[in-house]
Design an enzyme around this catalytic site. Structure first.
Site, PDB file in Angstrom:
ATOM      1  N   GLY A  48       0.818  -1.207   0.000  1.00 53.21           N
ATOM      2  CA  GLY A  48       0.000   0.000   0.000  1.00 53.21           C
ATOM      3  C   GLY A  48       0.849   1.252   0.000  1.00 53.21           C
ATOM      4  O   GLY A  48       2.030   1.233  -0.371  1.00 53.21           O
ATOM      5  N   CYS A  49       0.260   2.354   0.407  1.00 48.93           N
ATOM      6  CA  CYS A  49       0.979   3.630   0.452  1.00 48.93           C
ATOM      7  C   CYS A  49       2.234   3.501   1.305  1.00 48.93           C
ATOM      8  O   CYS A  49       2.185   2.995   2.431  1.00 48.93           O
ATOM      9  CB  CYS A  49       0.076   4.716   1.027  1.00 48.93           C
ATOM     10  SG  CYS A  49       0.895   6.322   1.215  1.00 48.93           S
ATOM     11  N   PHE A  50       3.367   3.952   0.779  1.00 45.87           N
ATOM     12  CA  PHE A  50       4.621   3.763   1.510  1.00 45.87           C
ATOM     13  C   PHE A  50       4.738   4.616   2.771  1.00 45.87           C
ATOM     14  O   PHE A  50       5.573   4.340   3.620  1.00 45.87           O
ATOM     15  CB  PHE A  50       5.839   3.970   0.615  1.00 45.87           C
ATOM     16  CG  PHE A  50       5.829   5.142  -0.336  1.00 45.87           C
ATOM     17  CD1 PHE A  50       5.144   6.316  -0.069  1.00 45.87           C
ATOM     18  CD2 PHE A  50       6.542   5.056  -1.534  1.00 45.87           C
ATOM     19  CE1 PHE A  50       5.159   7.381  -0.958  1.00 45.87           C
ATOM     20  CE2 PHE A  50       6.572   6.124  -2.427  1.00 45.87           C
ATOM     21  CZ  PHE A  50       5.874   7.287  -2.148  1.00 45.87           C
ATOM     22  N   TRP A  51       3.879   5.612   2.954  1.00 48.65           N
ATOM     23  CA  TRP A  51       3.946   6.423   4.171  1.00 48.65           C
ATOM     24  C   TRP A  51       3.776   5.558   5.421  1.00 48.65           C
ATOM     25  O   TRP A  51       4.541   5.671   6.376  1.00 48.65           O
ATOM     26  CB  TRP A  51       2.864   7.490   4.158  1.00 48.65           C
ATOM     27  CG  TRP A  51       2.996   8.552   3.120  1.00 48.65           C
ATOM     28  CD1 TRP A  51       4.115   8.876   2.400  1.00 48.65           C
ATOM     29  CD2 TRP A  51       1.958   9.439   2.685  1.00 48.65           C
ATOM     30  NE1 TRP A  51       3.833   9.908   1.537  1.00 48.65           N
ATOM     31  CE2 TRP A  51       2.524  10.269   1.689  1.00 48.65           C
ATOM     32  CE3 TRP A  51       0.620   9.598   3.030  1.00 48.65           C
ATOM     33  CZ2 TRP A  51       1.777  11.261   1.058  1.00 48.65           C
ATOM     34  CZ3 TRP A  51      -0.127  10.578   2.391  1.00 48.65           C
ATOM     35  CH2 TRP A  51       0.452  11.407   1.416  1.00 48.65           C
ATOM     36  N   TYR A  75      -5.101  11.463   6.272  1.00 49.54           N
ATOM     37  CA  TYR A  75      -4.808  10.114   5.780  1.00 49.54           C
ATOM     38  C   TYR A  75      -3.948   9.355   6.779  1.00 49.54           C
ATOM     39  O   TYR A  75      -4.191   8.177   7.065  1.00 49.54           O
ATOM     40  CB  TYR A  75      -4.093  10.194   4.432  1.00 49.54           C
ATOM     41  CG  TYR A  75      -3.808   8.839   3.808  1.00 49.54           C
ATOM     42  CD1 TYR A  75      -4.637   8.308   2.836  1.00 49.54           C
ATOM     43  CD2 TYR A  75      -2.702   8.077   4.209  1.00 49.54           C
ATOM     44  CE1 TYR A  75      -4.394   7.061   2.271  1.00 49.54           C
ATOM     45  CE2 TYR A  75      -2.452   6.837   3.660  1.00 49.54           C
ATOM     46  CZ  TYR A  75      -3.293   6.340   2.694  1.00 49.54           C
ATOM     47  OH  TYR A  75      -3.041   5.093   2.152  1.00 49.54           O
TER      48      TYR A  75
END
Length: 234
Positions: A55-58, A201
């Site tokens: 998913g989102c790397f954050w 987010y």
């Protein structure tokens, strides 16, 4: 609580907020207690790297920055060509890249098996195909990019172990992709969770993952994250 009042809390209190939010969100953010791998690497000398996509790397970066024994966690792209390794191009979903995190760890402090246990348990949901939470596309796929044949062997064995144990409510869709190159993401993506704990987010999707790490694996959790900026001397 207003956004301005949350901002005053700082990261530590924001993580506590993430723990409170956990009960509201999906199982990916809640985390899942799973067994450690029965097959693991022996502790070798020196640092080791493996790249993980989920998913989102954050959020993935933020989780591994809080894992004891991790020396660095860098957001980037892997799976495609160098010429398409940019956020604008990867976001189109047709480059072959996945948003990824290159994890550098000391195997004498945290084994590859424990890194993978964190990855499957709290960093993402390995049963979601080409998506993760609110994000959709092949760039958000669940993928492991080993840097050695031994890493690939341990990862494949762990997927088989978790599948046989029915550790998840659906089939694991994680791919194991070897022979790929990692390209670091743009500077503004690095340390995003730590620098932006009140970003909606992050507060909704990612802080609960860090809180789950602390709750489910307290022996692996460290309060102070290892940051890309600090490693670069910024």
């Amino acid at each position: 609580m207003t956004a301005s009042s949350i901002k005053e809390l700082g990261l530590a209190a924001a993580l506590a907020l993430g723990a409170a939010l956990t009960a509201t969100y999906s199982s990916a953010e809640e985390g899942r207690a799973i067994p450690a791998p029965t097959l693991d690497e022996p502790a070798g000398a020196g640092l080791e790297t493996i790249t993980l996509a989920g998913g989102c790397f954050w959020g993935v970066q933020g989780v591994f920055q809080h894992v004891a024994g991790v020396a660095a966690a860098v957001s980037g792209y892997e799976g495609g060509e160098q010429r398409t390794a940019s956020y604008q191009q990867v976001s189109g979903g047709d480059t072959g890249h996945a948003e990824s995190v290159r994890v550098t760890f000391d195997p004498k402090k945290v084994s590859l098996g424990h890194i993978l246990q964190v990855y499957f348990s709290v960093a993402h949901d390995p049963t979601e195909l080409n998506r993760q939470g609110p994000d959709h596309g092949t760039q958000y796929r669940s993928a492991i990019f080993p840097t050695t044949p031994e890493q690939a062997k341990v990862a494949k064995a762990y997927v088989a172990q978790l599948s046989a144990a029915r550790a998840f409510d659906a089939a694991i869709v994680t791919t194991i992709e070897q022979g790929r190159a990692f390209y670091p993401a743009e500077a503004y993506h690095q340390d995003f969770l730590t620098q932006n704990p009140t970003y909606p987010y992050i507060a909704t999707n990612d802080l609960p993952k860090v809180a789950a790490l602390k709750r489910l694996m307290p022996d692996l959790y460290r309060a102070k994250p290892v940051l890309v900026a600090s490693a670069a001397g910024d």
